[in-house]
Design a protein around this motif. Sequence first.
Motif, PDB file in Angstrom:
ATOM      1  N   ALA A 321      56.671  17.724  21.531  1.00 49.32           N
ATOM      2  CA  ALA A 321      56.442  16.696  20.530  1.00 49.32           C
ATOM      3  C   ALA A 321      56.998  15.384  21.072  1.00 49.32           C
ATOM      4  CB  ALA A 321      57.132  17.203  19.177  1.00 49.32           C
ATOM      5  N   GLY A 322      58.153  15.312  21.638  1.00 43.91           N
ATOM      6  CA  GLY A 322      58.882  14.227  22.204  1.00 43.91           C
ATOM      7  C   GLY A 322      58.068  13.557  23.435  1.00 43.91           C
ATOM      8  N   VAL A 325      55.367  11.207  22.002  1.00 43.64           N
ATOM      9  CA  VAL A 325      55.458  10.091  21.543  1.00 43.64           C
ATOM     10  C   VAL A 325      56.244   9.114  22.450  1.00 43.64           C
ATOM     11  CG1 VAL A 325      55.531  11.003  18.866  1.00 43.64           C
ATOM     12  CG2 VAL A 325      57.717  10.831  20.345  1.00 43.64           C
ATOM     13  N   ALA A 454      59.364  14.165  15.813  1.00 43.70           N
ATOM     14  CA  ALA A 454      58.462  13.486  16.563  1.00 43.70           C
ATOM     15  C   ALA A 454      58.201  12.183  15.716  1.00 43.70           C
ATOM     16  CB  ALA A 454      57.224  14.282  16.893  1.00 43.70           C
TER      17      ALA A 454
END
Length: 520
Positions: A321-322, A325, A454
């Motif tokens: 998720a990191g 983004v 996120a």
Amino acid sequence: MLKGFLTVSGWTMISRVLGLVRDQLLAALLGTGVAQDAYQIAFRLPNMFRRLFGEGALNAAFVPLFASLLEREGKDTARQFASETMSVLLSWLLLLTVLGEIFMPGVLRVIAPGFAHGDVRDSLAISLSRITFPYLLMICGAALVSGVLNGMHKFGVAAAAYVSFNVVGIAAIVLLPPFTGDVAHAAAWGVSASGVVQFGILLYAAARAGMRLRLVMPCLTPRIRTLLARMGVGLVGSGITQINFLVDTIIATLLPAGSVSLMYFADRVNQLPLGVLGAAAGTTLLPVLTRHLAADDVAGAHGVQNRAISYALILTLPAAAGLLVLAAPVMMALFGHGHFTAHDAVLAAQSLRAYALGLPAFVLVKVLSPGFFARGDTRTPVLVGMGTLALNFILNISFMHWLAHIGPPLASSLAAMVNAGVLAVLLLRRGALVPDPGLLRQLAGMVGCAGLMAGAVALLGYTPLGHAMTAGPVMRIVDVGMLIGLGVGLYLAALHVLGVTDLRLALGAVKRRLGRRRQA
């Protein structure tokens, strides 16, 4: 298993961080041009064999056999088996290395069909590949000795030895260019030298552990034949991710110049969580799972499998998720120096997002495959792997013209999702995977916490913290570091609040562990 998981992941993290330093040097000194493309192809060939053959099929077949012999027949029998395996392995690899050196131009025609015959990039790739190819011999031998140490549950030394690859690589890039004439050749010599260093360290560690290996006359004993049969069947199944990456490389050479390099740097960032978590989970799970099954402890095997999934995904999901983004700021902070421009960072970030989509699936494949290997079944992962390999190829062809450097990573991610899904379904149907209610609740909580993190990090990107693309070199790292730190803090807090994990218990366990070390 958790102790082994943390040990391997810790050393792997150190290795990956040093690997990022090595890649930063390559990015700054070579950019994403012709020399970088040629070097990446030269390194990809022996590295693919290492992951596919040395760490993949060989260890998947060798570790259960070695661990069972050690458990049932003792150290002497296990040592003899390991020595016989090493002798057969090195004999075959020596022949392969000699043939590779002779026929390297033809080999490059296969793995890099997009390199025009006789142009600068093609000639340089052939020259560099002949320097790096002996790495195959040394590192596959090192992978075997690592399997011996892992089978003895000595995970730390085996994982620590791989740090030397990046230490030697960095030294070569910094010190050798005056002697080799350019950075690309210096980096290539560093690859082969690191293989010698790793093999030597691991042989010494095995001898210290009472498992001194020696070369014997290569002979196809009944045990070696069993090993080869399992290894041959498992070659595709255990190394399907690497075959997919090879397909990606072949397609990338048909794309505009620089595509190979863009995908490489994106993959290096993606490999940080994948290598740390996936490799650690797969490495530590297989011998532990084999031991439970050898003792007819089916319930224990199910519990170990569930915990391995939980340990792997609790960090993989927020990592994916990191990266989705923060892909562009991360690429700019890590590699935005020298010949690697902001435009290169944006393009590489597009590839990174495509890889990150499949990150949990890549890790799950490494965690689920031992469920078959520990039971002596290497055939099923092969069949699943062949299907996903075909899917990856079809998706690559479909995406290459309209997605360019995003296509191969996206194809690999989608293929990995299918691979992990099919493996999980088959294990469930056979009763080899029995998720308990606690695992299912944990997974649901992890997904929710990762999504929350996120979203928060994406919103923070619109604040002054989100200026990593335009800030100076130091502030880029500060901005990205603060965004990651805030994201990690939020994720951990969410896990605690939702009851997915109790941070107080985890911190208490760490303190007790540190206390025992101080007393020792």
